[in-house]
Design an enzyme around this catalytic site. Structure first.
Site, mmCIF file in Angstrom:
data_model
loop_
_atom_site.group_PDB
_atom_site.id
_atom_site.type_symbol
_atom_site.label_atom_id
_atom_site.label_comp_id
_atom_site.label_asym_id
_atom_site.label_seq_id
_atom_site.Cartn_x
_atom_site.Cartn_y
_atom_site.Cartn_z
ATOM 1 N N SER A 172 98.647 -3.525 -4.547
ATOM 2 C CA SER A 172 97.589 -4.498 -4.241
ATOM 3 C C SER A 172 96.728 -3.991 -3.098
ATOM 4 C CB SER A 172 98.222 -5.838 -3.859
ATOM 5 O OG SER A 172 97.236 -6.695 -3.315
ATOM 6 N N HIS A 215 96.110 -5.639 -0.763
ATOM 7 C CA HIS A 215 96.668 -6.231 0.455
ATOM 8 C C HIS A 215 97.623 -5.287 1.182
ATOM 9 C CE1 HIS A 215 94.464 -9.858 -0.199
ATOM 10 N NE2 HIS A 215 94.789 -9.764 -1.476
ATOM 11 N N TYR A 271 103.511 -10.083 1.772
ATOM 12 C CA TYR A 271 103.214 -9.626 0.415
ATOM 13 C C TYR A 271 102.641 -8.206 0.441
ATOM 14 C CZ TYR A 271 100.238 -9.355 -3.793
ATOM 15 O OH TYR A 271 99.602 -8.951 -4.934
HETATM 16 C C1 15L Z 1 96.149 -10.142 -4.976
HETATM 17 O O1 15L Z 1 96.893 -9.228 -4.667
HETATM 18 C C2 15L Z 1 96.609 -11.246 -5.827
HETATM 19 O O2 15L Z 1 97.615 -10.836 -6.725
HETATM 20 C C3 15L Z 1 95.488 -11.913 -6.570
HETATM 21 O O3 15L Z 1 95.963 -13.135 -7.055
HETATM 22 C C4 15L Z 1 94.260 -12.145 -5.702
HETATM 23 O O4 15L Z 1 94.543 -13.119 -4.757
HETATM 24 C C5 15L Z 1 93.853 -10.841 -5.059
HETATM 25 O O5 15L Z 1 94.908 -10.232 -4.400
HETATM 26 C C6 15L Z 1 92.661 -10.972 -4.125
HETATM 27 O O6 15L Z 1 92.714 -10.520 -2.987
HETATM 28 O O7 15L Z 1 91.641 -11.485 -4.568
#
Ligand code: 15L
Length: 266
Positions: free
Chosen positions: A109, A111, A134
């Site tokens: 991700s 993130h 996360y």
């Molecule tokens: C993510 O990692 C999530 O899985 C997704 O649901 C979104 O929230 C996305 O990031 C985001 O940052 O838009």
């Protein structure tokens, strides 16, 4: 014979897009805790808990590659992140190794690097700056990909997915939007490219002005078809409020998880 691909987290939204885009290209083993009953002729369902390595091993016979979308997909309590994304990712890689499946496409991700600012450009080899528990769990998953590639000869593509949707929904997502057909192209690169070892790419479309430099994906042959800026007229482009971390950092509201913000806001 088409390849057989195991998709974890198959009841989730990203998997739904992927199933649609893949059509009949692969035979799909769909796994989740939630039962999937709208199966196509090339699909079968087998439930498994990421906490149960024996159940994960039972998914592997006949599988050519795993697309690991399962687990916690947003920020959450530590126990959930630990169980689903730390223990769960380890169990997934280990079950694959024990059953002789050595190719994984890992849904990482953005993130994992969410504490970079939206006004700086980073490439996929920028050092980690997770914005949440996360995000830390996604760093862990990427580290597993590297370990299993180097130690056991796996081929692993870690895709730092931005936001998979029909169209970008806000200013931050102009950087991170990934259209369903570009998602499918990137996952196919992870399934089909010979000898990739472990590589990290951004899961984004060809987004003009994005703060991510996705040269690593282009080197693997990625040729995205969509550009978030084609949808810019639907988005509020007023300048970000510099006092609001959710507008300053690439991780958006995830950077506020422990300080009173709403990490579940998408
Ligand atoms: C993510 O990692 C999530 O899985 C997704 O649901 C979104 O929230 C996305 O990031 C985001 O940052 O838009």
């Amino acid at each position: 014979m088409p390849k057989t691909i195991l998709v974890t987290g198959a009841a989730g939204g990203v998997a739904g897009f992927l199933r649609h885009e893949f059509g009949q290209v692969y035979a799909l083993v769909l796994s989740d805790l939630r039962i999937i009953d709208d199966l196509g002729s090339n699909e079968r369902f087998q439930a498994a808990d990421l906490g149960d390595i024996d159940a994960l091993r039972a998914l592997m016979p006949g599988v050519d590659a795993v697309v690991h979308l399962g687990g916690q997909s947003v920020e959450g309590p530590w126990d959930a992140v630990l169980g689903r994304n730390i223990v769960g990712a380890y169990n997934l890689f280990e079950a694959a190794r024990l059953e002789g499946v050595n190719r994984v496409v890992f849904a990482s991700s953005c993130h994992a690097v969410g504490f970079y600012r939206l006004d700086e450009t980073i490439s996929a080899d920028a050092y980690f700056k997770p914005d949440s528990r996360y995000g830390v769990s996604k760093v862990f998953g990427e580290a597993l990909g590297a370990l299993y590639a180097d130690k056991y000869g796996f081929d692993v593509l870690s895709i730092r997915i931005g936001n998979v949707a029909e169209r970008p929904v806000d200013r931050r997502r102009l950087t991170s939007w990934l259209s369903p057909r570009d998602l499918a192209q990137l996952v196919r690169i992870g399934i089909e490219t010979p000898r990739i070892g472990h590589q990290v790419v951004f899961g984004m479309s060809r987004n003009t002005g994005s703060c991510w430099d996705n040269a690593a994906a282009y080197r693997l042959g990625y040729a995205p078809q969509d550009d978030s800026m084609d949808h810019a007229d639907t988005i509020d482009l007023s300048p970000p409020d510099p006092s609001d971390p959710a507008q300053v950092y690439q991780g958006g509201p995830f950077v506020l998880a422990e300080t009173g913000g709403d990490p579940w806001k998408r």
